[in-house]
Design a protein around this motif. Structure first.
Motif, short mmCIF file in Angstrom:
data_model
loop_
_atom_site.label_atom_id
_atom_site.label_comp_id
_atom_site.label_asym_id
_atom_site.label_seq_id
_atom_site.Cartn_x
_atom_site.Cartn_y
_atom_site.Cartn_z
N SER A 15 -16.71 -41.05 107.51
CA SER A 15 -15.17 -41.14 107.19
C SER A 15 -14.74 -41.72 105.84
CB SER A 15 -14.46 -42.12 108.41
OG SER A 15 -14.99 -43.50 107.97
N LYS A 16 -15.72 -42.41 105.16
CA LYS A 16 -15.55 -43.15 103.81
C LYS A 16 -15.40 -41.69 102.82
CE LYS A 16 -17.82 -45.77 100.47
NZ LYS A 16 -18.79 -46.95 100.02
N LEU A 17 -14.50 -41.71 101.83
CA LEU A 17 -14.69 -41.02 100.66
C LEU A 17 -15.79 -41.12 99.66
CD1 LEU A 17 -10.62 -40.89 99.66
CD2 LEU A 17 -12.06 -39.03 101.01
N VAL A 18 -16.57 -40.16 99.59
CA VAL A 18 -17.74 -40.13 98.51
C VAL A 18 -17.29 -40.34 97.04
CG1 VAL A 18 -19.08 -39.25 100.12
CG2 VAL A 18 -18.27 -37.77 98.48
N ALA A 19 -16.22 -39.83 96.86
CA ALA A 19 -15.35 -39.88 95.16
C ALA A 19 -13.92 -39.75 95.37
CB ALA A 19 -16.02 -38.56 94.81
N TRP A 22 -9.17 -37.22 92.89
CA TRP A 22 -8.83 -36.53 91.75
C TRP A 22 -10.13 -35.73 91.50
CZ3 TRP A 22 -11.84 -37.40 87.77
CH2 TRP A 22 -12.40 -38.64 87.47
N HIS A 23 -11.12 -36.60 91.47
CA HIS A 23 -12.51 -35.80 91.14
C HIS A 23 -13.03 -34.72 91.99
CE1 HIS A 23 -16.77 -35.56 91.06
NE2 HIS A 23 -16.69 -36.08 89.66
N THR A 24 -12.48 -34.79 93.26
CA THR A 24 -12.67 -33.47 93.86
C THR A 24 -11.78 -32.52 93.79
OG1 THR A 24 -13.44 -34.93 95.80
CG2 THR A 24 -12.69 -32.72 96.57
N ALA A 25 -10.61 -32.56 93.50
CA ALA A 25 -9.39 -31.83 93.07
C ALA A 25 -9.87 -30.95 91.65
CB ALA A 25 -7.99 -32.34 92.85
N ALA A 26 -10.38 -32.03 90.70
CA ALA A 26 -10.73 -31.56 89.47
C ALA A 26 -12.22 -30.44 89.74
CB ALA A 26 -11.25 -32.68 88.58
N LEU A 27 -12.98 -30.79 90.50
CA LEU A 27 -14.22 -30.04 90.75
C LEU A 27 -13.95 -28.77 91.53
CD1 LEU A 27 -17.11 -30.30 90.28
CD2 LEU A 27 -17.39 -31.33 92.56
N ILE A 28 -12.74 -28.85 92.38
CA ILE A 28 -12.29 -27.73 93.06
C ILE A 28 -11.55 -26.58 91.95
CG2 ILE A 28 -10.70 -26.47 94.59
CD1 ILE A 28 -11.15 -29.16 96.28
N SER A 29 -10.89 -27.31 91.36
CA SER A 29 -10.24 -26.60 90.07
C SER A 29 -11.30 -25.71 89.22
CB SER A 29 -9.47 -27.35 89.20
OG SER A 29 -8.24 -27.75 90.10
N LEU A 30 -12.34 -26.39 89.00
CA LEU A 30 -13.62 -25.84 88.02
C LEU A 30 -13.90 -24.63 88.84
CD1 LEU A 30 -15.56 -25.93 85.91
CD2 LEU A 30 -16.97 -27.39 87.09
N PHE A 31 -14.16 -24.55 90.07
CA PHE A 31 -14.94 -23.62 90.86
C PHE A 31 -13.96 -22.46 90.91
CE2 PHE A 31 -17.75 -26.82 92.49
CZ PHE A 31 -19.05 -26.19 91.88
N TYR A 74 -24.85 -34.49 87.49
CA TYR A 74 -24.57 -35.52 86.80
C TYR A 74 -23.03 -35.86 86.77
CZ TYR A 74 -24.29 -38.96 82.98
OH TYR A 74 -24.11 -39.97 82.08
N TRP A 75 -22.24 -34.99 86.62
CA TRP A 75 -20.74 -35.27 86.76
C TRP A 75 -20.52 -35.67 88.29
CZ3 TRP A 75 -15.69 -32.44 88.12
CH2 TRP A 75 -14.98 -33.19 87.82
N VAL A 76 -21.00 -34.89 89.02
CA VAL A 76 -20.66 -35.20 90.63
C VAL A 76 -21.04 -36.83 90.89
CG1 VAL A 76 -21.27 -35.24 93.21
CG2 VAL A 76 -20.65 -33.12 91.69
N TRP A 77 -22.31 -37.14 90.33
CA TRP A 77 -22.82 -38.49 90.60
C TRP A 77 -22.20 -39.67 89.51
CZ3 TRP A 77 -26.23 -40.70 86.53
CH2 TRP A 77 -26.80 -42.00 86.86
N LYS A 78 -21.97 -39.36 88.16
CA LYS A 78 -21.70 -40.40 87.32
C LYS A 78 -19.85 -40.56 87.58
CE LYS A 78 -22.09 -42.94 83.81
NZ LYS A 78 -23.08 -44.03 83.71
N GLY A 79 -19.52 -39.17 87.39
CA GLY A 79 -17.84 -39.35 87.58
C GLY A 79 -17.31 -39.38 89.15
N TYR A 166 -22.06 -33.26 98.66
CA TYR A 166 -20.65 -34.10 98.37
C TYR A 166 -19.57 -33.32 99.03
CZ TYR A 166 -16.85 -34.60 94.86
OH TYR A 166 -15.56 -35.03 94.22
N PHE A 167 -19.41 -32.00 98.82
CA PHE A 167 -18.11 -31.34 99.45
C PHE A 167 -17.92 -31.68 100.93
CE2 PHE A 167 -17.53 -28.83 95.44
CZ PHE A 167 -16.36 -29.33 95.20
N GLN A 168 -19.16 -31.33 101.58
CA GLN A 168 -19.06 -31.37 103.13
C GLN A 168 -18.85 -32.55 103.56
OE1 GLN A 168 -21.42 -28.65 105.31
NE2 GLN A 168 -22.31 -30.03 106.68
N ARG A 169 -19.14 -33.83 102.86
CA ARG A 169 -18.75 -35.17 103.47
C ARG A 169 -17.32 -35.58 103.02
NH1 ARG A 169 -22.35 -39.73 103.74
NH2 ARG A 169 -24.00 -37.83 104.37
#
Length: 240
Positions: A15-19, A22-31, A74-79, A166-169
């Protein structure tokens, strides 16, 4: 007079956000951007069929793909993960504390790969053979084969980590439903491979759902990573 103290309820791991959002939204926009690029690539390929009939110099492409996969990780981990205190191991799950654990996950990976092969053959009968758009990009020479193995291992680890981890969690924490999360990450996984064409996107989305189910059942990404990498290696080199 004693006063009642409400118990503090800690958020569960799922139930806890892993990121940050905004980070998830940016990653979705990338894909989604990659999907648009893929549509453009497909349009150009249809307009110039010769593009898909000649084997280009793929070594630079393979090196760039390896760099892109690990850059994404790296971006998923660091950012993302580090901002919420989520550890890489929290998403991967499972433990290898003995050779038996390793062999068990490799055995599960073989079963997973075999199961997906059956699903893919059924898809071939329904929709026809897939991946025609990238046949000329597969390895043919010794150096290309070595680099392709690097691409496959990188994709197996990084893509399973990002999508089934990342995304599934993250989607489960946002939607409070593991099944919605499973569906969303699978759709996004298919969209991210838009350069392979619509038919391939559908297949790859089914792949994402299939591997996501195994990740839920096993509570670990390890077998999926092994099966993903091994399947890409065999498919690219031997056409299996």
């Amino acid at each position: 007079m004693a006063t009642a103290v409400a118990p503090v309820v800690e958020p569960t791991q799922t139930s806890k956000l892993v990121a940050p959002r905004w980070h998830t939204a940016a990653l979705i926009s990338l894909f989604l951007g990659l999907a648009l690029f893929g549509a453009f690539f497909q349009r150009q390929a249809r307009a110039q069929p010769a593009m898909l009939q000649q084997h280009p110099q793929v070594a630079p492409l393979y090196l760039s793909l390896i760099a892109a996969e690990w850059g994404l990780f790296y971006w998923v981990w660091k950012g993302g993960l580090r901002r919420t205190g989520t550890k890489i191991g929290d998403l991967i799950g499972g433990r290898w504390s003995s050779p038996k654990d390793v062999l068990t996950d490799f055995g599960i990976a073989i079963v997973l790969w075999g199961g997906w092969s059956l699903v893919e053959r059924a898809g071939d009968r329904l929709m026809g053979p897939g991946h025609a758009a990238i046949q000329t990009l597969l390895p043919q020479r010794a150096l290309e084969i070595v680099l392709w193995i690097g691409v496959s291992i990188s994709a197996g680890f990084c893509e399973e980590f990002v999508f089934r981890g990342y995304f599934q969690r993250q989607f489960q924490a946002l939607s409070h439903s593991r099944w919605i999360a499973l569906f969303l990450q699978a759709v996004l996984f298919g969209i991210a491979h838009g350069y392979q064409g619509v038919q391939a996107c559908v297949r790859i989305a089914i792949f994402g759902a299939f591997f996501g189910l195994f990740a839920i059942a096993r509570k670990s990404l390890r077998p999926g990573m092994i099966a993903h990498a091994g399947g890409d290696i065999l498919g690219g080199i031997f056409g299996i």
